[in-house]
Design a protein around this motif. Structure first.
Motif, mmCIF file in Angstrom:
data_model
loop_
_atom_site.group_PDB
_atom_site.id
_atom_site.type_symbol
_atom_site.label_atom_id
_atom_site.label_comp_id
_atom_site.label_asym_id
_atom_site.label_seq_id
_atom_site.Cartn_x
_atom_site.Cartn_y
_atom_site.Cartn_z
ATOM 1 N N SER A 288 0.839 -1.200 0.000
ATOM 2 C CA SER A 288 0.000 0.000 0.000
ATOM 3 C C SER A 288 0.872 1.247 0.000
ATOM 4 N N ALA A 289 0.296 2.358 -0.413
ATOM 5 C CA ALA A 289 1.061 3.598 -0.550
ATOM 6 C C ALA A 289 1.588 4.110 0.784
ATOM 7 N N SER A 290 0.914 3.805 1.891
ATOM 8 C CA SER A 290 1.321 4.308 3.207
ATOM 9 C C SER A 290 2.094 3.273 4.023
ATOM 10 N N ALA A 291 2.473 2.164 3.415
ATOM 11 C CA ALA A 291 3.140 1.083 4.150
ATOM 12 C C ALA A 291 4.570 1.466 4.515
ATOM 13 N N LEU B 169 10.854 -4.733 5.122
ATOM 14 C CA LEU B 169 11.230 -5.463 3.910
ATOM 15 C C LEU B 169 12.714 -5.288 3.617
ATOM 16 N N LEU B 170 13.235 -4.079 3.810
ATOM 17 C CA LEU B 170 14.658 -3.853 3.578
ATOM 18 C C LEU B 170 15.495 -4.656 4.569
ATOM 19 N N ASN B 171 15.038 -4.734 5.818
ATOM 20 C CA ASN B 171 15.742 -5.562 6.805
ATOM 21 C C ASN B 171 15.709 -7.032 6.401
ATOM 22 N N LEU B 172 14.554 -7.485 5.945
ATOM 23 C CA LEU B 172 14.425 -8.871 5.505
ATOM 24 C C LEU B 172 15.350 -9.149 4.325
ATOM 25 N N THR B 173 15.421 -8.219 3.397
ATOM 26 C CA THR B 173 16.269 -8.388 2.218
ATOM 27 C C THR B 173 17.736 -8.494 2.612
ATOM 28 N N THR B 174 18.181 -7.616 3.502
ATOM 29 C CA THR B 174 19.570 -7.659 3.959
ATOM 30 C C THR B 174 19.862 -8.943 4.718
ATOM 31 N N ASN B 175 18.945 -9.351 5.570
ATOM 32 C CA ASN B 175 19.166 -10.547 6.388
ATOM 33 C C ASN B 175 19.192 -11.819 5.546
ATOM 34 N N THR B 176 18.294 -11.935 4.586
ATOM 35 C CA THR B 176 18.304 -13.126 3.741
ATOM 36 C C THR B 176 19.558 -13.171 2.879
ATOM 37 N N THR B 177 20.009 -12.009 2.411
ATOM 38 C CA THR B 177 21.246 -11.963 1.627
ATOM 39 C C THR B 177 22.426 -12.422 2.463
ATOM 40 N N ASN B 178 22.542 -11.895 3.678
ATOM 41 C CA ASN B 178 23.653 -12.265 4.551
ATOM 42 C C ASN B 178 23.596 -13.724 4.977
ATOM 43 N N CYS B 179 22.419 -14.319 4.916
ATOM 44 C CA CYS B 179 22.266 -15.723 5.308
ATOM 45 C C CYS B 179 22.447 -16.684 4.143
ATOM 46 N N VAL C 69 6.313 -8.477 -5.791
ATOM 47 C CA VAL C 69 5.172 -7.651 -5.404
ATOM 48 C C VAL C 69 5.431 -6.218 -5.863
ATOM 49 N N THR C 70 4.378 -5.430 -5.928
ATOM 50 C CA THR C 70 4.485 -4.007 -6.250
ATOM 51 C C THR C 70 4.662 -3.228 -4.959
ATOM 52 N N LEU C 71 5.721 -2.439 -4.877
ATOM 53 C CA LEU C 71 6.038 -1.720 -3.652
ATOM 54 C C LEU C 71 5.310 -0.382 -3.596
ATOM 55 N N LEU C 72 4.713 -0.109 -2.440
ATOM 56 C CA LEU C 72 4.057 1.175 -2.147
ATOM 57 C C LEU C 72 3.036 1.555 -3.218
ATOM 58 N N ASN C 73 2.417 0.549 -3.797
ATOM 59 C CA ASN C 73 1.350 0.752 -4.783
ATOM 60 C C ASN C 73 1.821 1.577 -5.981
ATOM 61 N N SER C 74 3.120 1.461 -6.322
ATOM 62 C CA SER C 74 3.673 2.204 -7.456
ATOM 63 C C SER C 74 4.641 1.312 -8.214
ATOM 64 N N THR C 75 4.594 1.411 -9.517
ATOM 65 C CA THR C 75 5.564 0.688 -10.326
ATOM 66 C C THR C 75 6.892 1.437 -10.307
ATOM 67 N N ALA C 76 7.934 0.794 -10.775
ATOM 68 C CA ALA C 76 9.245 1.442 -10.823
ATOM 69 C C ALA C 76 9.239 2.631 -11.771
ATOM 70 N N TYR D 15 10.663 5.056 -8.595
ATOM 71 C CA TYR D 15 11.747 4.079 -8.573
ATOM 72 C C TYR D 15 12.431 3.972 -7.214
ATOM 73 N N ARG D 16 12.196 4.920 -6.317
ATOM 74 C CA ARG D 16 12.928 4.966 -5.059
ATOM 75 C C ARG D 16 12.815 3.689 -4.226
ATOM 76 N N PRO D 17 11.612 3.171 -3.973
ATOM 77 C CA PRO D 17 11.548 1.949 -3.152
ATOM 78 C C PRO D 17 12.257 0.765 -3.794
ATOM 79 N N TYR D 18 12.230 0.677 -5.104
ATOM 80 C CA TYR D 18 12.914 -0.419 -5.789
ATOM 81 C C TYR D 18 14.431 -0.214 -5.758
ATOM 82 N N GLN D 19 14.849 1.035 -5.817
ATOM 83 C CA GLN D 19 16.272 1.327 -5.687
ATOM 84 C C GLN D 19 16.769 0.958 -4.291
ATOM 85 N N ASN D 20 15.996 1.311 -3.268
ATOM 86 C CA ASN D 20 16.377 0.962 -1.899
ATOM 87 C C ASN D 20 16.400 -0.552 -1.701
ATOM 88 N N TYR D 21 15.477 -1.231 -2.340
ATOM 89 C CA TYR D 21 15.464 -2.691 -2.267
ATOM 90 C C TYR D 21 16.740 -3.265 -2.882
#
Length: 375
Positions: free
Chosen positions: A133-136, A141-151, A159-166, A170-176
């Protein structure tokens, strides 16, 4: 996949720098000395520099309409379904993004290579609140991404982040994407430009920083730090030198059966960070430890292999420059030859015309010279 059947003629037939590291696969040898492997994978250097390939292709989800297609006909080029993608179904995380199950960080280091998969990826985790959702809040998710990578598991976003495509945001996808980086710290490797040019040349070596969760930072190669040493044949077994040393002599400080090295994967980097914490070394507040990574040979080309390692792209660049020179030189020489031939042709014709004109000149009785026959 055919390369696996005869490693003597494939992986082992190239330069040592391009050979896949033997720490990650098992081999067997037949009565003729032919070495093969069932589960090994080639290294990036072998695929790119030796084979000249850039892409590994495998079948994903196959629609029912294609159920009658003969996939075996493409088996020599395209990997079968699920062959280069192994979704981990036993991964779970809490609401903050910390893994509660599915991490490959095991206590028994020798078992890791048996359990970990080269293509382990996390599917969409059931029960995890993805920020659609736009207000999520995207931080979990960023913590999960870092933790799974390190593991040792590659994150997989479906999924579509913050109800917006890249395209829209593009910011949420860049942060991901940034959250999947396990090596360099943010804004690294920095381009140091001190006033003293001689000092600038020394900031060409990498350190792993325990205070930055094991991320890498560029440092002065002449400084004294502890060094990271990896056990021979055990990619997840790390040791820290007993005393600080400069980068050039780091390998000499490693214990027996260990070598100065740099992590090749996120999971190796996690084990190195764990070894740094358990070593209880006095890092003097900087938290840095040398890893075998530098750009001493060519600025911006980071390589392993100690201070004398060379950039693998230099040869390719030289060949490209040579081809460019040939592309320019050959037409230039051809143009010069054409000009010379044209000039010689003009000179020969001019000389011939001059002789003809001399023969046609006649002197009249009045002393005037005429061309041809006077009227």
């Amino acid at each position: 996949m055919s390369d696996r059947l005869n490693l003597n003629a494939s992986w082992y037939a190239v330069a040592d720098g391009y050979r896949p590291v033997e720490d990650y696969y098992h081999t067997t040898s037949d009565q003729n000395g032919i070495i093969s492997t069932q589960g090994g994978w080639p290294s990036e250097s072998y695929v790119e520099f030796s084979k000249g390939k850039r892409l590994l292709l495998g079948w994903g989800t196959v629609d029912p309409q294609l159920s009658g297609y003969n996939f075996s006909g493409d088996s020599g080029t395209v990997f079968p379904n699920g062959y280069i993608q192994d979704f981990s179904t036993n991964v779970s995380a809490d609401s903050s993004g910390d893994l509660t199950r599915g991490c490959f960080m095991l206590n028994n280091i020798g078992d890791v290579s048996q359990v970990n998969s080269s293509w382990a990826a996390d599917a969409t985790l059931p029960g995890f609140d993805y920020p659609t959702s736009a207000s999520a809040n995207i931080v979990p998710l960023l913590n999960l991404t870092t933790n799974t990578t390190n593991c040792g598991t590659s994150p997989y976003l479906n999924v579509t982040l913050l109800n917006s495509t890249a395209h829209e945001n593009y910011r949420p996808y860049q942060n991901y994407s940034y959250a999947t980086i396990w090596s360099w710290a943010p804004n690294e490797p920095r381009d140091y430009s001190p006033s003293d040019a001689s000092s600038e040349s020394l900031f060409r070596c990498a350190t792993t920083n325990i205070d930055l969760s094991g991320r890498w930072v560029v440092a002065d190669c002449s400084q004294y730090y502890y060094a990271a040493c990896r056990a021979n044949g055990q990619p997840y077994n790390w040791s820290i030198t007993n005393y600080p040393i400069s980068y050039s002599y780091a390998n000499q400080a490693c214990p027996d059966n260990y070598a100065f090295a740099a992590p090749r994967t996120a999971l190796e980097n996690s084990y190195l960070s764990q070894a740094m914490r358990e070593s209880r070394r006095e890092y003097d507040g900087h938290g840095a430890c040398w890893v075998d990574f530098n750009d001493l040979d060519t600025s911006g080309c980071w390589v392993t292999g100690g201070p004398n390692a060379t950039c693998p792209y230099n040869q390719s660049s030289s060949q490209a420059d040579y081809l460019k020179r040939r592309v320019i030189l050959v037409p230039t020489v051809a143009a010069i030859i054409v000009l010379i031939i044209t000039a010689l042709t003009i000179f020969v014709k001019a000389a011939g015309n001059r002789k003809t004109r001399k023969r046609n000149r006649k002197r009249a009785d009045n002393g005037i010279t005429y061309e041809g026959i006077p009227s």
